[in-house]
Design an enzyme around this catalytic site. Structure first.
Site, PDB file in Angstrom:
ATOM      1  N   GLY A 293    -120.351  14.129 -40.655  1.00 22.97           N
ATOM      2  CA  GLY A 293    -121.711  14.636 -40.441  1.00 22.97           C
ATOM      3  C   GLY A 293    -122.784  13.633 -40.808  1.00 22.97           C
TER       4      GLY A 293
ATOM      5  CE  LYS B 290    -118.495  15.226 -55.203  1.00 20.51           C
ATOM      6  NZ  LYS B 290    -118.310  16.690 -55.119  1.00 20.51           N
TER       7      LYS B 290
ATOM      8  NE  ARG C 158    -123.525  20.876 -34.288  1.00 27.38           N
ATOM      9  CZ  ARG C 158    -123.250  21.261 -35.518  1.00 27.38           C
ATOM     10  NH1 ARG C 158    -123.618  22.459 -35.939  1.00 27.38           N
ATOM     11  NH2 ARG C 158    -122.605  20.456 -36.334  1.00 27.38           N
TER      12      ARG C 158
ATOM     13  N   GLY D 179    -115.754  17.791 -40.355  1.00 25.50           N
ATOM     14  CA  GLY D 179    -114.436  18.086 -40.918  1.00 25.50           C
ATOM     15  C   GLY D 179    -113.329  18.009 -39.874  1.00 25.50           C
TER      16      GLY D 179
HETATM   17  P1  ADP Z   1    -119.876  12.096 -44.113  1.00 23.45           P
HETATM   18  O1  ADP Z   1    -120.673  13.364 -44.001  1.00 23.45           O
HETATM   19  O2  ADP Z   1    -120.252  11.115 -43.043  1.00 23.45           O
HETATM   20  O3  ADP Z   1    -118.401  12.339 -44.178  1.00 23.45           O
HETATM   21  P2  ADP Z   1    -120.221  11.995 -46.995  1.00 23.45           P
HETATM   22  O4  ADP Z   1    -120.694  13.402 -46.987  1.00 23.45           O
HETATM   23  O5  ADP Z   1    -118.925  11.693 -47.608  1.00 23.45           O
HETATM   24  O6  ADP Z   1    -120.307  11.373 -45.515  1.00 23.45           O
HETATM   25  O7  ADP Z   1    -121.262  11.084 -47.833  1.00 23.45           O
HETATM   26  C1  ADP Z   1    -122.628  11.009 -47.539  1.00 23.45           C
HETATM   27  C2  ADP Z   1    -123.462  10.973 -48.802  1.00 23.45           C
HETATM   28  O8  ADP Z   1    -123.028   9.957 -49.718  1.00 23.45           O
HETATM   29  C3  ADP Z   1    -124.905  10.658 -48.488  1.00 23.45           C
HETATM   30  O9  ADP Z   1    -125.702  11.775 -48.828  1.00 23.45           O
HETATM   31  C4  ADP Z   1    -125.238   9.451 -49.352  1.00 23.45           C
HETATM   32  O10 ADP Z   1    -126.534   9.504 -49.929  1.00 23.45           O
HETATM   33  C5  ADP Z   1    -124.173   9.500 -50.423  1.00 23.45           C
HETATM   34  N1  ADP Z   1    -123.954   8.172 -51.024  1.00 23.45           N
HETATM   35  C6  ADP Z   1    -123.513   7.069 -50.386  1.00 23.45           C
HETATM   36  N2  ADP Z   1    -123.479   6.012 -51.237  1.00 23.45           N
HETATM   37  C7  ADP Z   1    -123.908   6.452 -52.443  1.00 23.45           C
HETATM   38  C8  ADP Z   1    -124.095   5.836 -53.732  1.00 23.45           C
HETATM   39  N3  ADP Z   1    -123.834   4.544 -53.934  1.00 23.45           N
HETATM   40  N4  ADP Z   1    -124.531   6.615 -54.755  1.00 23.45           N
HETATM   41  C9  ADP Z   1    -124.792   7.926 -54.543  1.00 23.45           C
HETATM   42  N5  ADP Z   1    -124.640   8.564 -53.360  1.00 23.45           N
HETATM   43  C10 ADP Z   1    -124.200   7.842 -52.314  1.00 23.45           C
HETATM   44 MG    MG Z   2    -121.296  14.806 -45.509  1.00 24.36          MG
END
Ligand code: ADP
Ligand code: MG
Length: 399
Positions: free
Chosen positions: A356, A203, A41, A379
């Site tokens: 992230g 989620k 960063r 975000g």
């Molecule tokens: P980002 O930060 O890119 O927006 P998220 O925070 O929504 O992504 O999701 C990332 C997390 O989702 C990771 O820690 C990953 O381990 C978890 N994850 C992805 N697929 C699964 C799964 N099938 N079961 C449990 N956790 C999962």
């Molecule tokens: Mg995340």
């Protein structure tokens, strides 16, 4: 390409001999003995800082670090950041004792053309996050020109992102901020089609607004990660012990109905990698109708990878947010790595990554510089592609 809403780029601002306050994102990870463990960063802001040095500005940088909750806590001092920045630009960086006050005023007053000061952690004062007018006035009194280069906090209305630019007339976007606005705006405009969104992660509840907003713009959405489990369950599949948000099944069903009414393609996994639990070190590929009792889906399977790879290849605009599996573990990283490589190998498409964990996955795949853009804001990038107004960007519009 000019920035939208008449927002000025830092290179268009009158900065010679002027005091320029630059809001940067120096919220970097530190080691236990308080050294910068990842300076990405800081490095990202160098084009803006070097530009201002070359133009003979008097540079006053400001940032938050962690969550000191409005109190002066030495463990959240920007001291290690000042040291790293000084090494990177090979010149002194004077750190003030507090973000505002007599010490800060003196440091700023003593600056000569081309010199750099860094205000101490903005969140040492509660006025930062409260967007307190007095705090914003104090910060604004240190500058003639304001530049925001902290895209990652642009979705927060804080004193340094909204209060100060409301007071200062000469203002604009730094190199990081300008690139984010330029590329993410393209995703909201007339894009080359097909436009594909690849969405995964933890989620449905975190991302349903993003999915809804994307649905109105894209031609297809490929879903993976734990999020896909909830959609598959909504279609009546047996997910065994997989992570499913039971309370989001109606939301998932509703989304699939809207997508089909709008004639948008929704890709869901046709096979997955399963294991006993998150501690497993190997997994097995099974069809989506054959998940064994007691097992969890932790990645997309090889047939699904092939389908998603082809959809990416056929697309001309691709936005990706959210890993396809538990990519932190090698056994469940294949789907995520395959998506990263398919985006990186694309020679014809606009390829953008936001989020992230998704940015971390692209870095892990070693292809961060092979996609068009990896957003620095988790975000903030998701709010932007939903078409929401980001207060820190709105505040840069000329009056
Ligand atoms: P980002 O930060 O890119 O927006 P998220 O925070 O929504 O992504 O999701 C990332 C997390 O989702 C990771 O820690 C990953 O381990 C978890 N994850 C992805 N697929 C699964 C799964 N099938 N079961 C449990 N956790 C999962
Ligand atoms: Mg995340």
């Amino acid at each position: 390409m000019p920035l939208p809403y008449g927002i000025r780029h830092v290179s268009e601002l009158p900065v010679e001999g002027k005091r320029v306050l630059v809001r940067v994102d120096f919220n970097v990870p530190l080691t236990k003995d308080r050294k910068v463990s990842d300076d990405a960063r800081i490095v990202a802001t160098l084009p803006t800082i070097r530009h201002l040095i070359e133009r003979g500005a008097r540079i006053v940088l400001c940032s938050h670090l962690g969550r000191p909750d409005g109190q002066v806590k030495p463990e959240y001092s920007l001291e290690p950041v000042a040291a790293r920045l000084a090494a990177l630009i090979d010149q002194d960086v004077v750190l003030t004792d507090e973000p505002v006050g007599d010490g800060a005023r003196k440091v700023v007053g003593d600056l000569r053309d081309g010199q750099v000061a860094l205000l101490e952690n903005l969140r040492f004062f509660a006025g930062e996050e409260a967007n307190d007018e007095g705090f914003a006035r104090a910060l604004a009194s240190y500058c003639d020109v304001y530049v925001n280069d902290a895209f990652g906090t642009a979705h927060r209305a804080h004193a340094s992102t909204v209060g100060v630019p409301a007071i200062v007339a000469d203002k604009g976007a730094g190199f990081v901020m300008a690139k984010e606005i330029e590329i993410l705006s393209r995703l909201l405009g007339d894009v080359d089609r097909p436009y594909l969104a690849v969405v995964g992660g933890a989620k449905v509840s975190d991302k349903i607004e993003v999915l809804d907003a994307l649905l109105t713009r894209v031609d297809g959405i490929a879903i993976g990660g734990a999020m896909a489990n909830t959609f598959l369950k909504a279609q009546g599949k047996d997910l065994a012990k997989s992570r499913v948000e039971e309370d989001k099944l109606p939301v998932a069903r509703n989304f699939l109905r809207k997508a089909s009414e709008a004639r948008k393609t929704v890709y869901l996994p046709t096979d997955v990698i399963v294991a006993d639990g998150l501690d497993a070190t190997t997994g097995t590929a099974v069809g989506i109708d054959a998940i064994p009792a007691g097992q969890m889906a932790l990645d997309i399977g090889p047939a699904t990878i092939e389908t998603y790879r082809r959809a990416i290849k056929e697309a001309r605009t691709i936005f990706w947010n959210g890993p396809m599996g538990v990519f932190e573990k090698a056994a469940f990283a294949n789907g995520t790595m395959a998506v990263a490589h398919a985006m990186a190998d694309h020679k014809l498409a606009l390829t953008v990554v936001g989020g992230g964990d998704s940015a971390a996955a692209v870095a892990k795949a070693g292809v961060a510089d092979k996609v068009t853009h990896v957003s620095t804001g988790g975000g903030a990038s998701l709010e932007f592609i939903q078409g929401l107004e980001l207060p820190g960007i709105t505040a840069l519009r000329p009056r």
